[in-house]
Design an enzyme around this catalytic site. Structure first.
Site, PDB file in Angstrom:
ATOM      1  N   THR A  80      -9.865   5.260  10.065  1.00 36.16           N
ATOM      2  CA  THR A  80      -9.872   5.067  11.351  1.00 36.16           C
ATOM      3  C   THR A  80      -8.990   5.372  13.022  1.00 36.16           C
ATOM      4  O   THR A  80      -9.411   5.033  13.965  1.00 36.16           O
ATOM      5  CB  THR A  80      -8.692   3.166  11.522  1.00 36.16           C
ATOM      6  OG1 THR A  80      -7.162   3.268  10.864  1.00 36.16           O
ATOM      7  CG2 THR A  80      -9.426   2.209  10.805  1.00 36.16           C
ATOM      8  N   ARG A 109       2.896   0.037  10.676  1.00 33.48           N
ATOM      9  CA  ARG A 109       4.055  -0.031  11.433  1.00 33.48           C
ATOM     10  C   ARG A 109       4.178  -1.226  12.220  1.00 33.48           C
ATOM     11  O   ARG A 109       5.883  -1.582  12.695  1.00 33.48           O
ATOM     12  CB  ARG A 109       3.479   0.919  13.126  1.00 33.48           C
ATOM     13  CG  ARG A 109       3.671   2.420  12.313  1.00 33.48           C
ATOM     14  CD  ARG A 109       3.353   3.293  13.537  1.00 33.48           C
ATOM     15  NE  ARG A 109       1.859   3.393  12.708  1.00 33.48           N
ATOM     16  CZ  ARG A 109       0.887   4.594  13.279  1.00 33.48           C
ATOM     17  NH1 ARG A 109       1.361   4.977  14.116  1.00 33.48           N
ATOM     18  NH2 ARG A 109      -0.132   4.751  12.899  1.00 33.48           N
ATOM     19  N   ASP A 163     -12.579  15.275  -4.401  1.00 36.15           N
ATOM     20  CA  ASP A 163     -12.835  16.264  -4.949  1.00 36.15           C
ATOM     21  C   ASP A 163     -13.712  16.656  -6.170  1.00 36.15           C
ATOM     22  O   ASP A 163     -15.115  15.442  -5.719  1.00 36.15           O
ATOM     23  CB  ASP A 163     -12.049  16.692  -5.987  1.00 36.15           C
ATOM     24  CG  ASP A 163     -11.119  17.907  -6.157  1.00 36.15           C
ATOM     25  OD1 ASP A 163     -12.024  18.771  -6.348  1.00 36.15           O
ATOM     26  OD2 ASP A 163     -10.417  18.382  -5.869  1.00 36.15           O
ATOM     27  N   LYS A 183       1.064  -1.027   0.011  1.00 34.96           N
ATOM     28  CA  LYS A 183       0.591   0.418   0.268  1.00 34.96           C
ATOM     29  C   LYS A 183       1.013   1.199  -0.098  1.00 34.96           C
ATOM     30  O   LYS A 183       1.475   1.463   0.693  1.00 34.96           O
ATOM     31  CB  LYS A 183      -0.486   0.120   1.427  1.00 34.96           C
ATOM     32  CG  LYS A 183      -1.944   1.801   1.432  1.00 34.96           C
ATOM     33  CD  LYS A 183      -2.091   1.688   2.692  1.00 34.96           C
ATOM     34  CE  LYS A 183      -1.172   2.614   3.334  1.00 34.96           C
ATOM     35  NZ  LYS A 183      -1.554   3.501   3.656  1.00 34.96           N
ATOM     36  N   ASP A 221      -3.287   4.541  -2.249  1.00 37.99           N
ATOM     37  CA  ASP A 221      -3.772   4.626  -1.057  1.00 37.99           C
ATOM     38  C   ASP A 221      -3.737   6.441  -0.325  1.00 37.99           C
ATOM     39  O   ASP A 221      -3.657   6.864  -0.142  1.00 37.99           O
ATOM     40  CB  ASP A 221      -3.764   4.215   0.742  1.00 37.99           C
ATOM     41  CG  ASP A 221      -4.673   4.822   1.387  1.00 37.99           C
ATOM     42  OD1 ASP A 221      -6.265   5.008   0.749  1.00 37.99           O
ATOM     43  OD2 ASP A 221      -4.193   5.129   2.573  1.00 37.99           O
ATOM     44  N   LYS A 245      -7.022   8.447  -1.377  1.00 43.96           N
ATOM     45  CA  LYS A 245      -8.384   9.353  -0.882  1.00 43.96           C
ATOM     46  C   LYS A 245      -8.840  10.017  -1.762  1.00 43.96           C
ATOM     47  O   LYS A 245      -9.223  11.587  -1.219  1.00 43.96           O
ATOM     48  CB  LYS A 245      -8.151   9.390   0.822  1.00 43.96           C
ATOM     49  CG  LYS A 245      -7.429   7.929   1.627  1.00 43.96           C
ATOM     50  CD  LYS A 245      -7.589   8.459   2.683  1.00 43.96           C
ATOM     51  CE  LYS A 245      -6.779   7.070   4.266  1.00 43.96           C
ATOM     52  NZ  LYS A 245      -5.838   6.919   3.673  1.00 43.96           N
TER      53      LYS A 245
END
Length: 224
Positions: free
Chosen positions: A115, A205, A64, A32, A59, A61
């Protein structure tokens, strides 16, 4: 999909990101690449990670007006992403145009609720009700717009799966049992998300910042 784990490679240095991708590629299903990576490394960086040989999830996002988002989708055809994100809150017309502009091989999925947010954050932005209700509303809108699926937390994926039986569901914010949650507020374990119907598990992470990323990826893979 044999391995649903997509490693979030949001690292500032391209060489480090590519080295990490090479190191863990046998224990993840794809990579990703988010805004941080894309803004730092652009198309060149995406091509470099694609050379590792696994699917790419962009990713971005996108959010617009419909025409702008459609244009952005067309501009990334050359990158051949397997998955691209847009924001469900951009509305049905924006989602329809994004899907129409995407390559046939690309799944377009709508981000419902980050999240890092909880219900207090929703209320501060003028949205009343529970996080679950908000995700379900936006999932219904994304399905009506003809998208492939949505992005939601592990707390909502089981409910969305019941409503949208053939949807494609991306679940981020995952943490193996006993690991720190960091800036994530609505987390579950990778295994729980998979059992509840997640199609893709986005993990960053817990792998990328582990002392031994390959071992961390292998241990997560073993739980699935």
């Amino acid at each position: 999909m044999t391995n649903p784990v997509y490693l979030a490679l949001d690292l500032p240095q391209l060489d480090a990101a590519k080295a990490l991708a090479e190191r863990v590629k046998s224990h993840v299903g794809g990579f990703k690449l988010g805004l941080e990576f894309f803004c730092a490394h652009g198309h060149h960086g995406v091509h470099e990670i694609a050379h590792v040989g696994l699917p790419i999830f962009l990713d971005l996002k996108l959010h617009d007006i419909p025409n702008t988002v459609a244009g952005a989708m067309q501009s990334i055809h050359v990158l051949e992403p397997a998955i691209v994100t847009i924001h469900a809150s951009g509305g049905r017309a924006m989602m329809e145009d994004a899907k129409a502009a995407a390559a046939d091989s690309c799944k377009v999925v709508a981000v419902t609720m980050l999240t890092s947010l909880d219900e207090r954050d929703l209320l501060r932005t003028g949205v009343s009700g529970s996080a679950h209700d908000q995700v379900m509303r936006l999932a219904e809108l994304a399905e009506a717009a003809g998208l492939d699926g949505i992005v939601c937390s592990g707390h909502e994926v089981a409910g969305v799966r019941k409503q949208w039986k053939d949807g494609f569901f991306v679940v981020p914010g995952l943490r193996p049992a006993g690991k720190a949650t960091g800036d994530q507020k609505r987390v579950v374990t990778p295994r729980q998300a998979r059992d509840d119907g997640a199609s893709v598990l986005v993990i960053g992470r817990p792998i990328s910042r582990a002392d031994d990323p390959e071992l961390a990826a292998r241990e997560i893979e073993a739980t699935l």
